[in-house]
Design a protein around this motif. Sequence first.
Motif, mmCIF file in Angstrom:
data_model
loop_
_atom_site.group_PDB
_atom_site.id
_atom_site.type_symbol
_atom_site.label_atom_id
_atom_site.label_comp_id
_atom_site.label_asym_id
_atom_site.label_seq_id
_atom_site.Cartn_x
_atom_site.Cartn_y
_atom_site.Cartn_z
ATOM 1 N N ALA A 88 36.898 38.688 42.307
ATOM 2 C CA ALA A 88 37.110 39.300 43.559
ATOM 3 C C ALA A 88 38.386 39.115 44.484
ATOM 4 O O ALA A 88 38.863 39.938 45.021
ATOM 5 C CB ALA A 88 35.641 39.131 44.343
ATOM 6 N N THR A 91 41.275 40.976 42.481
ATOM 7 C CA THR A 91 41.087 42.343 42.476
ATOM 8 C C THR A 91 41.007 42.822 43.984
ATOM 9 O O THR A 91 41.072 44.000 44.243
ATOM 10 C CB THR A 91 39.831 42.774 41.525
ATOM 11 O OG1 THR A 91 38.793 42.335 41.875
ATOM 12 C CG2 THR A 91 40.238 42.375 40.281
ATOM 13 N N GLU A 136 41.886 45.395 35.739
ATOM 14 C CA GLU A 136 40.979 44.441 36.780
ATOM 15 C C GLU A 136 39.510 44.245 36.202
ATOM 16 O O GLU A 136 38.910 45.212 35.843
ATOM 17 C CB GLU A 136 41.028 45.270 38.125
ATOM 18 C CG GLU A 136 42.378 45.477 38.558
ATOM 19 C CD GLU A 136 42.303 45.806 40.071
ATOM 20 O OE1 GLU A 136 41.474 46.670 40.366
ATOM 21 O OE2 GLU A 136 43.168 45.349 40.925
ATOM 22 N N ARG A 138 36.072 42.699 37.622
ATOM 23 C CA ARG A 138 35.477 42.376 39.052
ATOM 24 C C ARG A 138 34.404 41.365 38.877
ATOM 25 O O ARG A 138 33.893 41.134 37.785
ATOM 26 C CB ARG A 138 35.271 43.783 39.892
ATOM 27 C CG ARG A 138 36.262 44.663 39.579
ATOM 28 C CD ARG A 138 36.315 45.238 41.010
ATOM 29 N NE ARG A 138 36.775 46.819 40.987
ATOM 30 C CZ ARG A 138 35.782 47.697 41.395
ATOM 31 N NH1 ARG A 138 34.655 47.307 42.211
ATOM 32 N NH2 ARG A 138 36.088 48.871 41.518
ATOM 33 N N GLY A 212 32.274 44.612 43.849
ATOM 34 C CA GLY A 212 32.951 45.541 44.788
ATOM 35 C C GLY A 212 32.660 47.183 44.664
ATOM 36 O O GLY A 212 31.524 47.274 43.973
ATOM 37 N N ASN A 244 33.990 41.323 48.821
ATOM 38 C CA ASN A 244 34.920 42.038 48.730
ATOM 39 C C ASN A 244 35.359 42.903 49.963
ATOM 40 O O ASN A 244 35.501 44.070 49.963
ATOM 41 C CB ASN A 244 34.495 43.186 47.589
ATOM 42 C CG ASN A 244 34.607 42.622 46.177
ATOM 43 O OD1 ASN A 244 35.585 42.644 45.544
ATOM 44 N ND2 ASN A 244 33.438 42.083 45.867
#
Lengths: 259, 391
Positions: A88, A91, A136, A138, A212, A244
Amino acid sequence: MAKTRKPTLAVWKFASCDGCQLSLLDCEDELLEVAAAVDIVNFVEASRAVAKGPYDISLVEGSITTPHDAERIHRVRRSSKLLVTIGACATAGGIQALRNFGNVKEYTSIVYASPQYIETLSKSTPISDHVFVDFELRGCPINKYQLLEVLGALVHGRRPVTPSYGVCVECKRRGHVCVAVAGGTPCLGPVTNAGCGALCPGFTRGCYGCFGPKPMPNTSALANYWSAGGMKRLDVVRAFRGFNASAEAFRRESELHDT
Amino acid sequence: MTTQGAAQQPDARPPAFLEPEHFDDVIQILRRRGYRTIGPTRRDGAIVYDEIESAQDLPVGWTDEQSPGRYRVRPRGDHALFAYASAAHAWKRFLHPPNLQLWRAQRTNGHVELVADSAPPPRYAFVGVRACDLEAIRRLDQVMMDGPYVDHVYRALRRDAFLVAVNCCDPSGTCFCVSMGTGPRVTGLADLVLTEMVGAGRHFLTLAAGTASGQEVLDELGRRAATDEECRLADASVEAAAQNMGRSLAVDGLREALANSPEHPRWEHVSKRCLTCGSCTLSCPTCFCSTVEDVTALRGDATERRRLWDTCFSVEFSYLHGGSVRLSPRSRYRQWLTHKFSTWHDQFGVGGCVGCGRCITWCPVGIDVTEEASVIRQAVPLPGSTGPMTE
Ligand code: SF4
Ligand code: SF4
Ligand code: SF4
Ligand code: SF4
């Protein structure tokens, strides 16, 4: 698989808690497999032996919070063929992105005895705000099976299989009882990307949104439903301001209720 | 037993009478016959379907309260065994598993070998299949094994399953089986059909055999026949349930109205409230959609293909070359509602909804299909709106 040389792997840390890189060490049983598939040449958490770049794959943990890191990330990018951000923080800015909603100067003056030595940026930002990111991953922390999947995909030149739907899908597949419906517990599952295997609902907790926002999340419908059910504005704000908080959809929703 | 009408009851014997404290005998007979008994049980504040080893695992004395987006269990103050409506889970969880390995492959010295799972499928006995859910299983049968494309996993599990159906006496606030013509009385084929009479100082069960294997279980149980009076009382409980539906849905013209209303403003209205979470489809006992995923070892020498439940609410569900066909939440909600009440008829000659109410109860924001469908149905179909659905 016709490669003669194993791809090299480097792990980098920015503003973070180390939890995500630890997921790599946490692989335990699979760690030998990882070592067989890639050459871990730069991973200070695991070994002091550090090889020079360029690297085939860089895993980047953490967010950018200082002027120094804002420069360092460009050096990492330049020395990496593929750059994968993990967690998190990397990203979305992480929990430390809560500063984005306040005043850092105020915080530092309260927290540090000599705030004049603190050189920090006013915002905590994801790596992708600074350099091009190839993939990415997460989560807070990331899921180790997803990490293995991404590494495997990169090594073999295929697309990683990671979900693009919400936590409810995993939750229902697992047969959990919905905590929102059966317990009246606020749950971010309907707007959060899957990846954790619906961990919290499995322990009768609402989802905290660690992975997220999912694609096109209808955060307003969820927030409005909570509000109609009597949830206080501040609690709605707090629900979206977790790990997030600064992810676009969550940030926007929390700001709508932060008046 | 196999599909509807395959094995018929040899002769119409009167149902057997059983005291509720002896219901465990039925479970034990089934277990001795090698069945894994699956039935209602209480867990995490809900009644779910899971393995039950004895009648003690049933939610004895518990019932449910269901309304849009809300489910609660509460004690009834008696010892009723089946006095609640549809559970959080649907039986498809066992017949059409949510996460299943289809095959795996191993590469050794450049040679790829496919390995199929050779373990025999479990023989399930489903205890407490309510009328709506029995019909849901029949509709799944149509999709999964009675048509030209047979799902072998489903067929193997279904072929051997023993069904103990329950005439429903306790509908919830989201039930509408009467509108859908699927309950509360069991009309489909089950091995045993059970009715529980509780109230007015009486509490007993009647058990009727629907198949030869059901009759065998009844014979082994060795109970006396229920009297006419007992049958009448049990029957009256089911009759009362029919008057007690939480919801209703007028279905005449609904199929056509949905097919003719792709641009109805209600789609936009519901998409503002819908989270596109898919909880409705995943809770629905007839939704059958799945996707496949490959899980490949880091070494690249082994892989497995898994089948996972999917939902038409995810963006990826309609991903074709170049992107997703149903990108807007509006088009995804429309797909679900239209499939259940309209295009399912086109595909399978019958609707996709049995009125169990799960999608209404388990929607985290309480969206009600009966309400959404009614609004569309009431609309006068616009002339010329029968063209292809657009975004
Ligand atoms: S518990 Fe949360 S994640 Fe699970 S189905 Fe309910 S809302 Fe979705
Ligand atoms: S559409 Fe809803 S009410 Fe109808 S069968 Fe499915 S879950 Fe039950
Ligand atoms: S409503 Fe959606 S998930 Fe259910 S069967 Fe139809 S397409 Fe599949
Ligand atoms: S109707 Fe309800 S359960 Fe279905 S996708 Fe929308 S919010 Fe989720």
